[in-house]
Design a protein around this motif. Structure first.
Motif, mmCIF file in Angstrom:
data_model
loop_
_atom_site.group_PDB
_atom_site.id
_atom_site.type_symbol
_atom_site.label_atom_id
_atom_site.label_comp_id
_atom_site.label_asym_id
_atom_site.label_seq_id
_atom_site.Cartn_x
_atom_site.Cartn_y
_atom_site.Cartn_z
ATOM 1 N N GLN A 135 0.853 -1.185 0.000
ATOM 2 C CA GLN A 135 0.000 0.000 0.000
ATOM 3 C C GLN A 135 0.890 1.236 0.000
ATOM 4 N N ARG B 266 -2.969 10.856 1.318
ATOM 5 C CA ARG B 266 -3.791 10.058 0.414
ATOM 6 C C ARG B 266 -3.276 8.631 0.368
ATOM 7 N N THR B 267 -4.186 7.675 0.315
ATOM 8 C CA THR B 267 -3.812 6.278 0.115
ATOM 9 C C THR B 267 -4.212 5.874 -1.297
ATOM 10 N N ARG C 261 -5.771 4.217 -4.273
ATOM 11 C CA ARG C 261 -7.047 3.505 -4.282
ATOM 12 C C ARG C 261 -6.907 2.067 -4.770
ATOM 13 N N ASP C 262 -5.981 1.851 -5.703
ATOM 14 C CA ASP C 262 -5.826 0.515 -6.288
ATOM 15 C C ASP C 262 -4.403 0.375 -6.822
ATOM 16 N N GLU D 243 -3.306 3.140 -9.383
ATOM 17 C CA GLU D 243 -2.887 4.422 -8.833
ATOM 18 C C GLU D 243 -1.570 4.288 -8.078
ATOM 19 N N GLN D 244 -1.373 3.171 -7.434
ATOM 20 C CA GLN D 244 -0.112 2.924 -6.740
ATOM 21 C C GLN D 244 1.052 2.954 -7.731
#
Length: 498
Positions: free
Chosen positions: A234, A321-322, A324-325, A328-329
């Motif tokens: 993540q 922000r993390t 989302r998937d 995006e990572q």
């Protein structure tokens, strides 16, 4: 020596090279040598393009036996040898010699074994970094060190420079991920160091070879450690209104007992350049951003995310922000890994530095780099491996403007001296090459440099392997004015004075 002021070739050295070429033409297949001037220019520099020199000749051996032939002939004729990987290096470590042979290892590019049971791979030096992970992927394994150039850089070059990457904070540099090497000396001796076992007898020459920049021997085979893919990864992106706050947050995360897989920092200039190039979704008004990757089991990552998010906000992050998937990572990381080419879109040229400092000095050093930027009138994009304090300031300049290259070099030297001043080093992962020779004069005392030279002589008494790189002579340091020379005399006149 810079590209603008190459040294004139010595006629005796040119004669020796010509004699060696005649023998190599008889003993190697015709396509193993590149002799035409326009073709040799392809090899005149590595990624540090400010330094250029057309090699006297280029060899591309396909086998270890052909490589040994090149070494034997060059030794007999006392011709310098400069080994080269993929040419992505950033310190001039593969800068050729006008009277020497550039030895390209690009054709030694076979993956010899993927050993899933022992979690390792055996590869030749010309194998691309990323190709190892691609080959190991069906077994759920990968090779951890991932330089920004991993799609192109070779494992042999990674070994020569002790390369790192965005995940070196948790998983280490090349030296921490290589289990064994096969190397050949200038005398043609084949030496095996390390291997698949946890320990081997004798002194740790394996660690000595990694980062030696081709000065001690030529690597012909590498055994690397493979790791299992984490159950979950993540990535968080944190924005800051002050660069100093981002620096404090880096130290705060580590102090909280967390070791992220990656912890990277970019300042506003780097953010804007990368966003314009990749469209990663970066906040272009932020003074700095941190990219923090956590990996492990699903439960571990879920817990660590909460701790990191809380710590970032406590230490001044304006937004966290993390991703989302997975898409995006990957995009977050694409912006970071494209920072160097992105800088090339906003400036005719850039000079990439590579120093390492203690984490708690990040804010102070960045502030002083910005002051030097104003003093020299040259812009800087700061992008670096914040977790382990490895800085990569990109000094923006225009080589077509008289004096700007020299100003950029002086600026870069001041950055290296600043790194040493605060307790760091002149290189983190790019090596010394020709770029940081003066920086080595600042960091090391004469007695230490003497020992470096004696070590080189033990492996290469003729001084033919990558001469003039990595270790400055005492004469150079005396001229640079950073070393104390007793009574105006240099000790040990038997040491090389390149």
């Amino acid at each position: 020596m810079t590209a603008a002021q190459p040294l004139p070739p010595d006629s005796t050295a040119l004669d020796a090279l010509a004699a060696a070429i005649m023998v190599l033409q008889q003993e190697l297949p015709a396509d193993r040598l590149i002799l035409e001037a326009h073709e040799r220019r392809t090899y005149e520099c590595d990624g540090l393009s400010a330094y250029r020199q057309t090699p006297g000749a280029v060899a591309l051996p396909h086998t270890r036996e052909e490589l040994l032939t090149c070494l034997r002939v060059c030794r007999e004729h006392q011709v310098p040898i400069v080994p080269r990987g993929a040419g992505t290096g950033l310190s001039g470590g593969a800068l050729p010699s006008a009277t020497g042979l550039l030895l390209s290892l690009a054709r030694l590019n076979r993956i010899l074994e993927i050993d899933a049971d022992n979690r390792c791979a055996v590869v030749q030096p010309g194998v691309r970094n990323l190709a190892i992970s691609e080959a190991a992927a069906p077994q759920g394994l990968y090779y951890a060190p991932d330089p920004s150039s991993q799609i192109a850089c070779s494992i042999g070059g990674n070994v020569a420079e002790n390369a790192g990457g965005v995940h070196c904070l948790k998983y280490g540099l090349t030296v921490h991920n290589v289990l064994g090497l096969e190397m050949v000396t200038l005398d043609g001796e084949i030496i095996r160091l390390g291997g698949k076992t946890l320990d081997t007898a004798g002194p740790d020459l394996l660690a000595l070879m990694i980062g030696s920049e081709g000065m001690l021997g030529i690597v012909t085979e590498v055994t690397v450690r493979l790791l299992p893919r984490a159950e979950r990864t993540q990535v968080l992106l944190a924005s800051f209104d002050e660069v100093e706050a981002a620096g404090r947050a880096v130290a705060g995360i580590i102090a909280a007992g967390l070791i992220p897989a990656g912890l990277e920092m970019m300042d506003n200039a780097a953010i804007r350049a990368a966003e314009d190039f990749v469209h990663a979704g970066y906040p272009v008004d932020a003074a700095a951003i941190l990219l923090c990757e956590l990996d492990g089991t699903n439960a571990e990552v879920s817990e660590d995310i909460m701790v990191v998010r809380r710590k970032l906000l406590e230490l001044g992050a304006t937004e966290v922000r993390t991703a989302r998937d997975a898409q995006e990572q990957a995009l977050f990381w694409a912006g970071r890994k494209a920072a160097f080419p992105a800088a090339g879109r906003i400036s005719p040229d850039y000079y990439c530095m590579d120093g390492t400092i203690p984490r708690h000095q990040l804010g102070t050093v960045l502030e002083r780099i910005n002051a030097l930027s104003r003093e020299h009138g040259l812009g800087v994009c700061n992008v670096f491996h914040a977790g382990d304090g490895n800085l990569h300031p990109l000094i923006l300049y225009d080589a077509n403007q008289p004096g700007q290259l020299e100003t950029a070099e002086a600026f870069g030297q001041q950055i290296l001296e600043l790194c040493v001043e605060v307790g760091g080093t002149v290189t983190g992962e790019h090596g010394v090459g020709v770029e940081k020779l003066d920086g080595m004069c600042v960091q090391f005392a004469p007695l230490e440099l003497e020992q470096f030279h004696r070590l080189r002589q033990a492996f290469d008494p003729l001084g033919l392997l990558n001469p003039g790189k990595a270790v400055p002579t005492l004469a150079r340091c005396a001229e640079f004015g950073r070393q104390h020379v007793h009574g105006g005399q240099l000790p040990h006149p038997d040491l090389p004075r390149l």
